[in-house]
Design an enzyme around this catalytic site. Structure first.
Site, PDB file in Angstrom:
ATOM      1  N   ASP A   1       0.781  -1.365   0.020  1.00  0.00           N
ATOM      2  CA  ASP A   1       0.342  -0.254  -0.617  1.00  0.00           C
ATOM      3  C   ASP A   1       1.046   1.154   0.205  1.00  0.00           C
ATOM      4  O   ASP A   1       0.273   2.418   0.853  1.00  0.00           O
ATOM      5  CB  ASP A   1      -1.121  -0.176   1.268  1.00  0.00           C
ATOM      6  CG  ASP A   1      -1.735  -1.133   1.130  1.00  0.00           C
ATOM      7  OD1 ASP A   1      -2.401  -1.631   0.174  1.00  0.00           O
ATOM      8  OD2 ASP A   1      -2.460  -1.580   2.369  1.00  0.00           O
TER       9      ASP A   1
ATOM     10  N   LYS B   1       2.050   2.305  -5.326  1.00  0.00           N
ATOM     11  CA  LYS B   1       2.574   1.808  -6.733  1.00  0.00           C
ATOM     12  C   LYS B   1       1.393   1.730  -8.014  1.00  0.00           C
ATOM     13  O   LYS B   1       1.672   2.596  -8.425  1.00  0.00           O
ATOM     14  CB  LYS B   1       2.240   0.219  -6.654  1.00  0.00           C
ATOM     15  CG  LYS B   1       3.692  -0.073  -5.144  1.00  0.00           C
ATOM     16  CD  LYS B   1       3.740  -1.394  -5.170  1.00  0.00           C
ATOM     17  CE  LYS B   1       2.454  -2.181  -4.453  1.00  0.00           C
ATOM     18  NZ  LYS B   1       1.880  -2.154  -2.824  1.00  0.00           N
TER      19      LYS B   1
ATOM     20  N   GLY C   1      -4.595  -3.868  -3.725  1.00  0.00           N
ATOM     21  CA  GLY C   1      -6.068  -2.427  -4.028  1.00  0.00           C
ATOM     22  C   GLY C   1      -4.796  -2.278  -4.498  1.00  0.00           C
ATOM     23  O   GLY C   1      -4.411  -1.608  -3.776  1.00  0.00           O
ATOM     24  N   HIS C   2      -4.719  -1.565  -5.932  1.00  0.00           N
ATOM     25  CA  HIS C   2      -4.666  -0.206  -6.274  1.00  0.00           C
ATOM     26  C   HIS C   2      -5.503   1.098  -6.447  1.00  0.00           C
ATOM     27  O   HIS C   2      -5.887   0.825  -7.827  1.00  0.00           O
ATOM     28  CB  HIS C   2      -3.299  -0.787  -7.366  1.00  0.00           C
ATOM     29  CG  HIS C   2      -1.679  -1.801  -6.943  1.00  0.00           C
ATOM     30  ND1 HIS C   2      -1.327  -2.318  -7.918  1.00  0.00           N
ATOM     31  CD2 HIS C   2      -2.156  -2.344  -5.451  1.00  0.00           C
ATOM     32  CE1 HIS C   2      -0.397  -2.846  -7.044  1.00  0.00           C
ATOM     33  NE2 HIS C   2      -1.262  -3.481  -5.992  1.00  0.00           N
TER      34      HIS C   2
ATOM     35  N   GLN D   1       1.759  -6.491  -3.467  1.00  0.00           N
ATOM     36  CA  GLN D   1       2.311  -6.436  -1.968  1.00  0.00           C
ATOM     37  C   GLN D   1       3.802  -4.663  -1.436  1.00  0.00           C
ATOM     38  O   GLN D   1       3.629  -4.356  -2.699  1.00  0.00           O
ATOM     39  CB  GLN D   1       2.342  -7.595  -1.033  1.00  0.00           C
ATOM     40  CG  GLN D   1       1.092  -8.646  -1.791  1.00  0.00           C
ATOM     41  CD  GLN D   1       0.982  -8.700  -2.705  1.00  0.00           C
ATOM     42  OE1 GLN D   1       1.665  -9.220  -3.731  1.00  0.00           O
ATOM     43  NE2 GLN D   1      -0.387  -8.495  -3.017  1.00  0.00           N
TER      44      GLN D   1
ATOM     45  N   GLY E   1      -0.382  13.989  -2.533  1.00  0.00           N
ATOM     46  CA  GLY E   1      -1.781  13.630  -2.494  1.00  0.00           C
ATOM     47  C   GLY E   1      -2.017  12.583  -3.204  1.00  0.00           C
ATOM     48  O   GLY E   1      -1.299  12.289  -4.293  1.00  0.00           O
TER      49      GLY E   1
HETATM   50  P1  GDP Z   1      -0.983   0.656  -3.574  1.00  0.00           P
HETATM   51  O1  GDP Z   1      -0.995  -0.918  -3.147  1.00  0.00           O
HETATM   52  O2  GDP Z   1       0.062   0.523  -3.052  1.00  0.00           O
HETATM   53  O3  GDP Z   1      -0.823   0.791  -4.710  1.00  0.00           O
HETATM   54  O4  GDP Z   1      -1.801   1.579  -2.886  1.00  0.00           O
HETATM   55  P2  GDP Z   1      -3.083   1.780  -1.902  1.00  0.00           P
HETATM   56  O5  GDP Z   1      -3.408   2.117  -3.133  1.00  0.00           O
HETATM   57  O6  GDP Z   1      -3.396   0.380  -1.363  1.00  0.00           O
HETATM   58  O7  GDP Z   1      -2.661   2.570  -0.820  1.00  0.00           O
HETATM   59  C1  GDP Z   1      -2.811   3.966  -1.100  1.00  0.00           C
HETATM   60  C2  GDP Z   1      -3.557   5.095  -0.729  1.00  0.00           C
HETATM   61  O8  GDP Z   1      -2.481   6.029  -0.733  1.00  0.00           O
HETATM   62  C3  GDP Z   1      -4.438   5.320  -1.822  1.00  0.00           C
HETATM   63  O9  GDP Z   1      -5.353   5.286  -1.141  1.00  0.00           O
HETATM   64  C4  GDP Z   1      -3.960   6.618  -3.394  1.00  0.00           C
HETATM   65  O10 GDP Z   1      -5.060   7.160  -3.148  1.00  0.00           O
HETATM   66  C5  GDP Z   1      -2.886   7.471  -1.890  1.00  0.00           C
HETATM   67  N1  GDP Z   1      -1.722   8.426  -2.278  1.00  0.00           N
HETATM   68  C6  GDP Z   1      -1.043   8.075  -3.193  1.00  0.00           C
HETATM   69  N2  GDP Z   1      -0.145   8.861  -3.542  1.00  0.00           N
HETATM   70  C7  GDP Z   1      -0.526   9.685  -2.490  1.00  0.00           C
HETATM   71  C8  GDP Z   1      -0.003  10.629  -1.573  1.00  0.00           C
HETATM   72  O11 GDP Z   1       0.446  10.955  -1.946  1.00  0.00           O
HETATM   73  N3  GDP Z   1      -0.763  11.786  -0.448  1.00  0.00           N
HETATM   74  C9  GDP Z   1      -1.959  11.057  -0.032  1.00  0.00           C
HETATM   75  N4  GDP Z   1      -2.714  11.839   0.683  1.00  0.00           N
HETATM   76  N5  GDP Z   1      -2.393  10.143  -0.502  1.00  0.00           N
HETATM   77  C10 GDP Z   1      -1.430   9.196  -1.313  1.00  0.00           C
HETATM   78  P1  IMO Z   2      -1.093  -3.521  -2.053  1.00  0.00           P
HETATM   79  O1  IMO Z   2      -0.876  -4.881  -3.887  1.00  0.00           O
HETATM   80  C1  IMO Z   2      -1.044  -4.789   1.812  1.00  0.00           C
HETATM   81  C2  IMO Z   2      -0.789  -8.431   3.307  1.00  0.00           C
HETATM   82  C3  IMO Z   2      -2.389  -8.727   4.204  1.00  0.00           C
HETATM   83  C4  IMO Z   2      -1.959 -10.156   4.934  1.00  0.00           C
HETATM   84  C5  IMO Z   2      -1.013 -10.733   4.360  1.00  0.00           C
HETATM   85  C6  IMO Z   2      -0.888 -12.541   3.972  1.00  0.00           C
HETATM   86  O2  IMO Z   2      -2.285  -2.863  -2.239  1.00  0.00           O
HETATM   87  O3  IMO Z   2       0.180  -3.456  -2.038  1.00  0.00           O
HETATM   88  P2  IMO Z   2      -2.857 -12.927   1.446  1.00  0.00           P
HETATM   89  O4  IMO Z   2      -4.254 -12.627   1.520  1.00  0.00           O
HETATM   90  O5  IMO Z   2      -1.732 -11.919   0.517  1.00  0.00           O
HETATM   91  O6  IMO Z   2      -2.513 -13.709   2.134  1.00  0.00           O
HETATM   92  O7  IMO Z   2      -2.123 -11.782   3.255  1.00  0.00           O
HETATM   93  O8  IMO Z   2      -0.587 -10.223   2.906  1.00  0.00           O
HETATM   94  N1  IMO Z   2      -1.519  -7.922   1.982  1.00  0.00           N
HETATM   95  C7  IMO Z   2      -1.139  -6.581   1.764  1.00  0.00           C
HETATM   96  N2  IMO Z   2      -1.270  -5.751   2.681  1.00  0.00           N
HETATM   97  N3  IMO Z   2      -1.009  -4.501   0.941  1.00  0.00           N
HETATM   98  C8  IMO Z   2      -1.049  -5.565  -0.079  1.00  0.00           C
HETATM   99  O9  IMO Z   2      -0.809  -5.155  -1.138  1.00  0.00           O
HETATM  100  C9  IMO Z   2      -1.584  -6.785   0.358  1.00  0.00           C
HETATM  101  N4  IMO Z   2      -1.496  -7.874   0.328  1.00  0.00           N
HETATM  102  C10 IMO Z   2      -1.252  -8.693   0.993  1.00  0.00           C
HETATM  103  O10 IMO Z   2      -2.906  -7.704   5.229  1.00  0.00           O
HETATM  104  O11 IMO Z   2      -1.147  -9.168   6.021  1.00  0.00           O
HETATM  105 MG    MG Z   3      -2.518  -1.532  -1.865  1.00  0.00          MG
END
Ligand code: GDP
Ligand code: IMO
Ligand code: MG
Length: 424
Positions: A12, A15, A39-40, A224, A415
């Site tokens: 998270d 990416k 979850g991207h 991840q 942001g």
């Molecule tokens: P990913 O799994 O690595 O793609 O990241 P996620 O989407 O799960 O979580 C990142 C969250 O941070 C999302 O809600 C993005 O919209 C948000 N985000 C990304 N870059 C920034 C930033 O620079 N500032 C803020 N406030 N939010 C951001």
């Molecule tokens: P993105 O791509 C954050 C974590 C789960 C759990 C562990 C194992 O959005 O960064 P699983 O379902 O893979 O067997 O769970 O890995 N986990 C993540 N945490 N971001 C993710 O993906 C994750 N994918 C798995 O919360 O701790």
């Molecule tokens: Mg994510």
């Protein structure tokens, strides 16, 4: 130019946003591991997209998208995403490819994930219950696995599913007292999946090599984070794939040296979802502040993310195993309002100062972060477009992270929107 984008923390990091930005200059975006546990998020103007299986480049109409061999693919989720994009006017026709070798996540994988987690009680991993571990286990076990290529011969697949369900029913009944499931229902679902997805299924290894030989630019989207890597993360509190950039070559059949640049994505602090060690965790008002300011709730499960200070020891480890050339530091805006900021520059373990991250959780449990304190800032950063226009303390914070981690920060996030990104 082929680029890999990979998370250097526990996932998270942002990416999705980075891949969306870089996809503008690329021809193809490739997911090489994980499944719908990812979850991207991509935010463009007022529109928000949350993708679990489709590469984040899919939102750009002119970019080809590939789901490569090491992804575990849940057809239900994927069909939902394809339909969701179509409803928003985005078509994948002619530009989407799925590896015939990608393993398929079916209902019994999700059931097994849930039954196992429930049976573990307080020892559970805290998985996303997306069937990821069970599907990868079937892949390694070989005998009871289903791959996307199997959708080409439905008669053979039906017979295989009969055998698989007989085995799973016995197993789930004996271990968890679960009711048996008829193979028929899953066979019917697979017919539907095959109809929708078989047209996209191909040999993606050949496709990627042909693209590289033709001078195309590829963007590899990690899922991840490096600390969740099955072999190099905080086992057993990890995911079931090689989620660091080390998973790229085997994950899609492209050798590591064909990738010209490795970009590591980090947040200006640390988060983690699920169980497992987290040395800089702030289970207090600071963690709560970060969670609310940064909207740190899971994109896949909605769970509140655990939050803490920036851990340079953990990130440096990700840099080392990931061959990282440059960093993208996101969520700098989230820290506005904190009087002082802490950065762990080392760990103290058994009275000794260490800067190499111990992935072994027994050693990690003994690690006490050695913090450096930096002054915070109050200004709202969300409208800043140039690095020099950031408050001096925010600039100094980024520079100090670069220094400790020994890697330049090429992009800074202020942001969630595509436009809220400072290029350096
Ligand atoms: P990913 O799994 O690595 O793609 O990241 P996620 O989407 O799960 O979580 C990142 C969250 O941070 C999302 O809600 C993005 O919209 C948000 N985000 C990304 N870059 C920034 C930033 O620079 N500032 C803020 N406030 N939010 C951001
Ligand atoms: P993105 O791509 C954050 C974590 C789960 C759990 C562990 C194992 O959005 O960064 P699983 O379902 O893979 O067997 O769970 O890995 N986990 C993540 N945490 N971001 C993710 O993906 C994750 N994918 C798995 O919360 O701790
Ligand atoms: Mg994510």
């Amino acid at each position: 130019m082929n680029i890999c984008v990979v998370g250097l923390q526990w996932g998270d990091e942002g990416k999705g946003k980075v891949v969306d930005i870089l996809a503008e200059q690329c021809d193809m975006v490739v997911r090489y591991g994980g499944g719908s546990n990812a979850g991207h998020t991509v935010v463009i103007g007022d529109e928000r997209f949350a993708l679990h299986l489709l590469p984040s480049g899919s939102i750009r109409g002119d970019v080809a998208c590939v789901i490569a061999n090491a992804v575990v693919l849940d057809p239900e989720v994927l069909i939902g995403e394809i339909t969701g994009l179509a409803e928003r006017g985005i078509s994948l026709e002619g530009r989407f490819f799925i590896s015939e070798n990608a393993h398929v996540v079916l209902d019994y994988h999700k059931k097994e994930d849930q039954l196992r987690e429930e049976s573990l009680g307080k020892h559970k991993i805290g998985t996303t219950i997306r069937g990821i571990g069970p599907c990868y286990a079937d892949k390694v076990g070989r005998s009871y696995a289903v791959r996307m290529g199997d959708f080409r011969d439905l008669d053979a697949l039906s017979a295989k599913l009969e055998t698989i369900m007989a085995y799973k029913n016995k197993l789930f009944g004996a271990l968890y007292g679960a009711e048996p499931t008829e193979a028929g229902a899953i066979v019917e679902k697979c017919k539907l999946y095959a109809e929708k997805l078989a047209p996209f299924v191909t040999d993606t290894t050949e496709l990627l090599h042909t693209a590289i030989e033709g001078g195309r630019s590829l963007l590899f989207e990690g899922a991840q984070g490096s600390l969740l890597d099955l072999d190099h993360g905080t086992f057993p509190y990890v995911t079931s794939s090689n989620s660091s950039s080390l998973g790229l070559p085997s994950g899609c059949g492209v050798p590591a040296r064909m990738v010209n640049k490795y970009i590591g994505v980090i947040k200006a602090y640390t988060t983690r979802v699920g169980a497992g060690p987290f040395p800089t965790e702030q289970d207090n008002e600071i963690g709560n502040f970060i969670r609310e300011a940064g909207n740190e709730y899971g994109t896949t499960t909605g769970r509140p993310r655990r939050c803490g200070w920036f851990d340079a020891v953990a990130v440096l480890y990700g840099v080392k195993i990931g061959s990282i050339d440059s960093l993208v530091l996101l969520h700098l805006d989230t820290l506005s309002g904190l009087k002082e900021l802490k950065v762990a520059r080392a760990y103290e373990i058994d009275g000794e100062e260490k800067t190499f991250f111990p992935a072994n959780i027994a050693r990690l449990a003994k690690a006490k972060p050695v913090y450096e304190t930096l002054p915070g800032w109050d200004e709202d950063l969300t409208g800043v477009t140039k690095f020099e226009d950031l408050p001096a303390n925010a600039q100094a914070y980024v520079r100090r992270i670069e220094e400790i981690v020994g890697t330049p920060v090429g992009m800074v996030g202020v942001g969630p929107k595509r436009s809220q990104t400072i290029m350096r």
